[in-house]
Structure formats: C-alpha cells, structure tokens
Scaffold this active site. Sequence first.
Site, PDB file in Angstrom:
ATOM      1  N   TRP A 220     -20.328 -53.591 -63.111  1.00  0.00           N
ATOM      2  CA  TRP A 220     -19.496 -53.782 -61.925  1.00  0.00           C
ATOM      3  C   TRP A 220     -20.260 -54.254 -60.696  1.00  0.00           C
ATOM      4  CZ3 TRP A 220     -22.138 -50.535 -58.864  1.00  0.00           C
ATOM      5  CH2 TRP A 220     -22.746 -49.421 -59.444  1.00  0.00           C
ATOM      6  N   ASN A 221     -21.585 -54.233 -60.725  1.00  0.00           N
ATOM      7  CA  ASN A 221     -22.304 -54.493 -59.463  1.00  0.00           C
ATOM      8  C   ASN A 221     -22.290 -55.968 -59.060  1.00  0.00           C
ATOM      9  OD1 ASN A 221     -24.020 -54.996 -61.620  1.00  0.00           O
ATOM     10  ND2 ASN A 221     -25.855 -54.525 -60.442  1.00  0.00           N
TER      11      ASN A 221
ATOM     12  N   PRO B 224     -16.283 -54.827 -66.498  1.00  0.00           N
ATOM     13  CA  PRO B 224     -16.282 -53.486 -65.902  1.00  0.00           C
ATOM     14  C   PRO B 224     -14.879 -53.036 -65.529  1.00  0.00           C
ATOM     15  CG  PRO B 224     -16.991 -55.121 -64.301  1.00  0.00           C
ATOM     16  CD  PRO B 224     -16.699 -55.878 -65.552  1.00  0.00           C
TER      17      PRO B 224
ATOM     18  N   GLY C 254     -26.603 -53.180 -67.961  1.00  0.00           N
ATOM     19  CA  GLY C 254     -26.234 -51.845 -67.494  1.00  0.00           C
ATOM     20  C   GLY C 254     -27.454 -50.945 -67.478  1.00  0.00           C
TER      21      GLY C 254
ATOM     22  N   GLU D 219     -30.127 -56.507 -70.591  1.00  0.00           N
ATOM     23  CA  GLU D 219     -30.579 -56.644 -69.202  1.00  0.00           C
ATOM     24  C   GLU D 219     -30.310 -55.287 -68.565  1.00  0.00           C
ATOM     25  OE1 GLU D 219     -31.027 -56.745 -65.806  1.00  0.00           O
ATOM     26  OE2 GLU D 219     -29.266 -57.987 -65.415  1.00  0.00           O
ATOM     27  N   LEU D 220     -31.362 -54.469 -68.467  1.00  0.00           N
ATOM     28  CA  LEU D 220     -31.153 -53.055 -68.124  1.00  0.00           C
ATOM     29  C   LEU D 220     -31.682 -52.730 -66.724  1.00  0.00           C
ATOM     30  CD1 LEU D 220     -32.004 -51.625 -71.649  1.00  0.00           C
ATOM     31  CD2 LEU D 220     -29.824 -52.457 -70.756  1.00  0.00           C
TER      32      LEU D 220
ATOM     33  N   CYS E 161     -29.806 -54.248 -59.892  1.00  0.00           N
ATOM     34  CA  CYS E 161     -30.848 -53.827 -60.847  1.00  0.00           C
ATOM     35  C   CYS E 161     -32.236 -54.225 -60.364  1.00  0.00           C
ATOM     36  CB  CYS E 161     -30.563 -54.387 -62.241  1.00  0.00           C
ATOM     37  SG  CYS E 161     -30.355 -56.161 -62.263  1.00  0.00           S
TER      38      CYS E 161
ATOM     39  N   GLU F 154     -34.031 -44.672 -61.483  1.00  0.00           N
ATOM     40  CA  GLU F 154     -33.400 -45.755 -60.718  1.00  0.00           C
ATOM     41  C   GLU F 154     -32.328 -45.189 -59.788  1.00  0.00           C
ATOM     42  OE1 GLU F 154     -31.034 -48.420 -63.089  1.00  0.00           O
ATOM     43  OE2 GLU F 154     -31.441 -50.082 -61.720  1.00  0.00           O
TER      44      GLU F 154
HETATM   45  P1  NAD Z   1     -22.899 -46.059 -66.664  1.00  0.00           P
HETATM   46  O1  NAD Z   1     -24.223 -46.055 -67.325  1.00  0.00           O
HETATM   47  O2  NAD Z   1     -21.852 -45.137 -67.153  1.00  0.00           O
HETATM   48  O3  NAD Z   1     -22.263 -47.524 -66.706  1.00  0.00           O
HETATM   49  C1  NAD Z   1     -22.979 -48.680 -66.373  1.00  0.00           C
HETATM   50  C2  NAD Z   1     -22.221 -49.863 -66.978  1.00  0.00           C
HETATM   51  O4  NAD Z   1     -22.299 -49.797 -68.388  1.00  0.00           O
HETATM   52  C3  NAD Z   1     -20.735 -49.847 -66.660  1.00  0.00           C
HETATM   53  O5  NAD Z   1     -20.299 -51.168 -66.441  1.00  0.00           O
HETATM   54  C4  NAD Z   1     -20.063 -49.262 -67.899  1.00  0.00           C
HETATM   55  O6  NAD Z   1     -18.750 -49.766 -68.103  1.00  0.00           O
HETATM   56  C5  NAD Z   1     -20.988 -49.734 -68.984  1.00  0.00           C
HETATM   57  N1  NAD Z   1     -21.045 -48.813 -70.106  1.00  0.00           N
HETATM   58  C6  NAD Z   1     -21.287 -47.492 -70.057  1.00  0.00           C
HETATM   59  N2  NAD Z   1     -21.294 -46.974 -71.301  1.00  0.00           N
HETATM   60  C7  NAD Z   1     -21.046 -48.006 -72.158  1.00  0.00           C
HETATM   61  C8  NAD Z   1     -20.947 -48.126 -73.565  1.00  0.00           C
HETATM   62  N3  NAD Z   1     -21.131 -47.081 -74.389  1.00  0.00           N
HETATM   63  N4  NAD Z   1     -20.676 -49.349 -74.088  1.00  0.00           N
HETATM   64  C9  NAD Z   1     -20.520 -50.437 -73.306  1.00  0.00           C
HETATM   65  N5  NAD Z   1     -20.613 -50.383 -71.958  1.00  0.00           N
HETATM   66  C10 NAD Z   1     -20.884 -49.192 -71.400  1.00  0.00           C
HETATM   67  O7  NAD Z   1     -23.163 -45.759 -65.146  1.00  0.00           O
HETATM   68  P2  NAD Z   1     -22.367 -46.090 -63.825  1.00  0.00           P
HETATM   69  O8  NAD Z   1     -22.123 -44.827 -63.096  1.00  0.00           O
HETATM   70  O9  NAD Z   1     -21.214 -47.008 -64.032  1.00  0.00           O
HETATM   71  O10 NAD Z   1     -23.489 -46.918 -63.112  1.00  0.00           O
HETATM   72  C11 NAD Z   1     -24.676 -46.299 -62.706  1.00  0.00           C
HETATM   73  C12 NAD Z   1     -25.866 -46.717 -63.510  1.00  0.00           C
HETATM   74  O11 NAD Z   1     -25.639 -47.885 -64.245  1.00  0.00           O
HETATM   75  C13 NAD Z   1     -26.987 -47.028 -62.558  1.00  0.00           C
HETATM   76  O12 NAD Z   1     -27.820 -45.916 -62.452  1.00  0.00           O
HETATM   77  C14 NAD Z   1     -27.674 -48.215 -63.137  1.00  0.00           C
HETATM   78  O13 NAD Z   1     -28.828 -47.806 -63.809  1.00  0.00           O
HETATM   79  C15 NAD Z   1     -26.750 -48.764 -64.155  1.00  0.00           C
HETATM   80  N6  NAD Z   1     -26.266 -50.115 -63.875  1.00  0.00           N
HETATM   81  C16 NAD Z   1     -27.119 -51.131 -64.062  1.00  0.00           C
HETATM   82  C17 NAD Z   1     -26.707 -52.415 -63.811  1.00  0.00           C
HETATM   83  C18 NAD Z   1     -27.635 -53.577 -63.999  1.00  0.00           C
HETATM   84  O14 NAD Z   1     -27.387 -54.639 -63.451  1.00  0.00           O
HETATM   85  N7  NAD Z   1     -28.678 -53.464 -64.805  1.00  0.00           N
HETATM   86  C19 NAD Z   1     -25.415 -52.648 -63.370  1.00  0.00           C
HETATM   87  C20 NAD Z   1     -24.549 -51.569 -63.179  1.00  0.00           C
HETATM   88  C21 NAD Z   1     -24.986 -50.303 -63.458  1.00  0.00           C
END
Ligand code: NAD
Length: 496
Positions: free
Chosen positions: A170-171, A196, A247, A269-270, A303, A400
């Site tokens: 979502w970011n 997202p 994510g 891309e984490l 990220c 992070e």
């Molecule tokens: P989260 O880990 O629950 O979700 C992050 C993203 O991953 C969301 O878009 C979610 O829909 C997706 N996701 C989660 N579990 C999944 C699964 N099993 N299968 C497929 N997609 C899945 O956390 P959050 O509260 O939404 O976001 C916070 C954390 O997510 C942050 O601490 C950050 O590390 C990470 N994040 C990273 C990026 C990036 O650009 N690398 C982007 C958004 C969030």
Amino acid sequence: MTKTAAPERTPALNSATSAAESYEKLALYIDGEFIAGDRKTQDVRNPATGEVVGKLPHATRADLDRALAAAQRAFGSWKHSSPMERSRILRKVAELSRQNAAQIARNITLDMGKTLAEASGEVTSCAEHCDWHAEECRRIYGRVIPPRLPNVRQMVLREPVGVCAAFTPWNFPYNQAIRKIGAAIGAGCTMIIKGPEDAPSAVVAIARMFHEAGLPPGVLNVVWGVPSEISEYLIKSPIVRKISFTGSVPVGKQLASLAGLHMKRATMELGGHSPAIVFDDADVERAAKLLAAFKFRNAGQVCVSPTRFYVQQKIYDRFMAAFLENTRKVKVGSGLDPDSSMGPLAHERRVPAMEQFIEDAKQRGGRIETGGERIGSVGNFFAPTVMTNLPDDSLVMTSEPFGPLAPCSPFKDLDEVLRRANSLPYGLSSYVFTTSTKNALAAQNGIEAGMVNINHFGQALAETPFGGVKDSGIGSEGGIETFDGYLTTKFVTQMD
Ligand code: NAD
C-alpha cells in the site's frame, strides 16, 4: 455480478463531490471484465478521517479459478505477441496515466493518505516506468554461441516464464504494481495481481487503463481478499510459474518458502533499514535538509527510507541542529490540504507500531528530541520524530520502523561506521554524504546494500535497477534487469 464492457470512469472532480462519490469504483478484473457485487466486501477508509470511501469486493474461490484459467489461456497467445504490440499497449497506458494523473492521485491520497503532490509524482513517474518497459521489451534478445562443428548452430532463446502472481503493498500502490505488471506484460507473460486491500484504487485504475489500451482479456487479472489465503492458493496452483512480492521481510520469507516448495521462481522486494552516513567533510546543512525531506516523505513508509542516521562526531551537533530545524518545519495534515508536507500513517495499526518503537526507545535511555507521539484523535497522524542516545540494539535501530522515526547516533571513524551500517540482516538502500573520494569509494565498496546513494537520492528511476541483498530481497525491478525474473533461458542446438 456486475460486468462492464467498457471501462467505467470515476465521476469528474469538482468541489461539490464528496470523497466517497469521487473515489474509484472498486472491482475485481478477471478475463477482461470488471466485476463487483454479490461478494463479501471490505471497507476502504480514508486514513486522514476514518471515513469509508469505498467497498472492496473479495474474490471467491471460483473467481480465483477463473482468473487462473484466463491467465493460462491468454498466455497461449500473448507469449507469441509481437514486442511491437506489447510496446504499443504499454505506451498507451503511459499516456493514459499522464492524462488521468489528477484523478488517480486524488484517489491514492484518499485511501493511502500521502500528500497529493507525492501521489501525483508517483503516478507521473510510473508513466515513465511504462514507457521504459515499452522501449526495453523490444530489446529482449537471445544470442548465438559459436559452435565446435561447422554444421552445428547453437542458440540461446529467452522465453516468457508463464503465468505470474504478484502481491503488492500500500505504500506506493501505483508504483509497486506497475513495475511488476510492466515487466510481466512486456516479457510476454500473463499476470494475476493482488494489490493492497487498504489502498486499492491505484491497481483498479491500472486495470482500467490496460483495458482501455486494448490489452487482450486474461493477460492481466486483479483479485482482492485475505492476503494469506489468496497468495497461498495462487502460489500452490500449478498454473502459476512465477511470483513477485513487495512487502515485509517476514511475509517475504513465508512466500519465498512456499514458492520454493512448489518450485516457482520468485522476485522479492522486501523491507530495509537503510543507514544514512554523514561524514565530517560533508556539506552538513545540505545533508540535513535533504535527509529530513527524504526521511518524512510518505510519512517514512518507504522501504528505502533512511532509518539509522550515523553522523561523524565533529559535525554531530551542527548536523543535529539543522536536522531538527528542518524536521520541525514538516507540516502534518490531510494529504488533500496543499499546505501539508506529510500525511497520516496509512492504517490505524501503524500508530501502535510507532508507539512500540518510542516506548522501547524511552526504556533504553533514548531521548525524544522532537515528536514521539500521535497527533490528534481523528486520523492516523503521527509526529515527525527524531531520537538520540539510543543503543545499537534498541528496537528502532534494529527493526524497520516504516514510519516517521529518525534515530541519530554519532560515530568516530570509517571502519566503525561501515561495521555498524552492515550489522543488520537488511541490505536494501544506503545514503552517504561526503566530499572525500576516499570515503565515497570506501562506502560504495564496503556497504552491503543493493543501492548506494552518495550526496543525493538517485534511485528508483525507470532506467535504474531497484532491489536489495541479504534479507531485503532477491532480484531487481527497473533498469535492463527488469525482465530477468520474467524470462526463462532455452538452449537450442541444431545439426544439419
Ligand atoms: P504486513 O506485513 O501485514 O503487510 C505488508 C504487505 O504485505 C501488505 O500489502 C499486505 O497486504 C501484504 N501481505 C501480508 N501478508 C501477506 C501474505 N501472506 N500474502 C501476500 N501478501 C501479504 O504489514 P503492514 O502492517 O501492512 O505493513 C507494515 C510492514 O510491511 C512494514 O513494517 C514494512 O516492513 C512492510 N512493508 C514493506 C513495503 C516495501 O515496500 N518493502 C511496503 C509496505 C509494507
């Protein structure tokens, strides 16, 4: 089931339309049809107000099966499509992105919270990503290898990997999706993408533009639902040959293991925890100004956000004074307000996540120099925060933060700072400010990261590769590397 043959446009903007009225008409997109209705829905909220702006339909099992079948069928012909045709469609989407940028950006601000200026910038830079993929997909070449015998011809062919499943966050809801879609479609693959659920408008807008550009049914499919359920179902399906995820590191590891179990290729891309190193020979005031602007962009939910500030002892006080001054100038408010320079956090769950970092910092003897708390009780606003005096093993220095937190710490010399910069399992990006070529060279050779930015922020352009090392991921997006994850290598040898 509601189907629309032609793309349905969201109402034109005017001052009288409410947020919910002007917001994207949310839908699934399967086999060339926009589908909504008769399904479980999820509320999509404006993070600045808590107001519900849309209802997102979740895909049923039958929807997922239909998307899989459509992507498989479409791959049969799309893999033979001319690169000129793929290029034409990607160029058209670039053009449509520019034309519709104001509406798409407003919807991103409504469901994700970032400022309108940031959202517009995201959309227009993504038009460049489309153009880049349109150009580069015409240059996917194989090669001829000189044979050992005169009557033998040896060739290496690059072929599309097949049906891809993508999971985007979502970011940067537009950017993260378009980079994966552009690479898949340009390479001749088909794709099912789960965007997202918290900020879905951008991915629906992308589907509408590909539809309008004439992409054949089934080449791109959009589904929504419970992330873990959808990803597990798609990754296990024998139809899917490749996955791409952006994510967090923990989720990335789960999906990569599942992909490994089923022998699927994976691009990951984490998360990152990027060091920002300011040497005592740097232009200190410029570094402080640029770093404050970059840190609080998108409320730190990036990220590649700088998340550990290492400042050399001699200029530490000077840097901190300038950095704090610039931080205090950040104006937090609704992303729709042109005066705001930082919007709310994207989701209410991010506020307690920030509070946990602050609590740990306080317990570890850290000083909160500015910010450190939520702002107001409506919306997910959190103050831009600068922290000092933290041990290297405190929570914010090791996990992070993904929010507007800037922990700063002094360092003595080059060896010490490189050791500290490389001390975490992350390896996404890094930032160095110095006027010394010795320091610059030592940093670019010594930092364990996929990207090193020296004296400016120059990453994430369409023509440059973006990706991490160590726990921060596998593979690159953008640059000429962009198609690598979407192509297989076939060796052909032929004798007369
Ligand atoms: P989260 O880990 O629950 O979700 C992050 C993203 O991953 C969301 O878009 C979610 O829909 C997706 N996701 C989660 N579990 C999944 C699964 N099993 N299968 C497929 N997609 C899945 O956390 P959050 O509260 O939404 O976001 C916070 C954390 O997510 C942050 O601490 C950050 O590390 C990470 N994040 C990273 C990026 C990036 O650009 N690398 C982007 C958004 C969030």
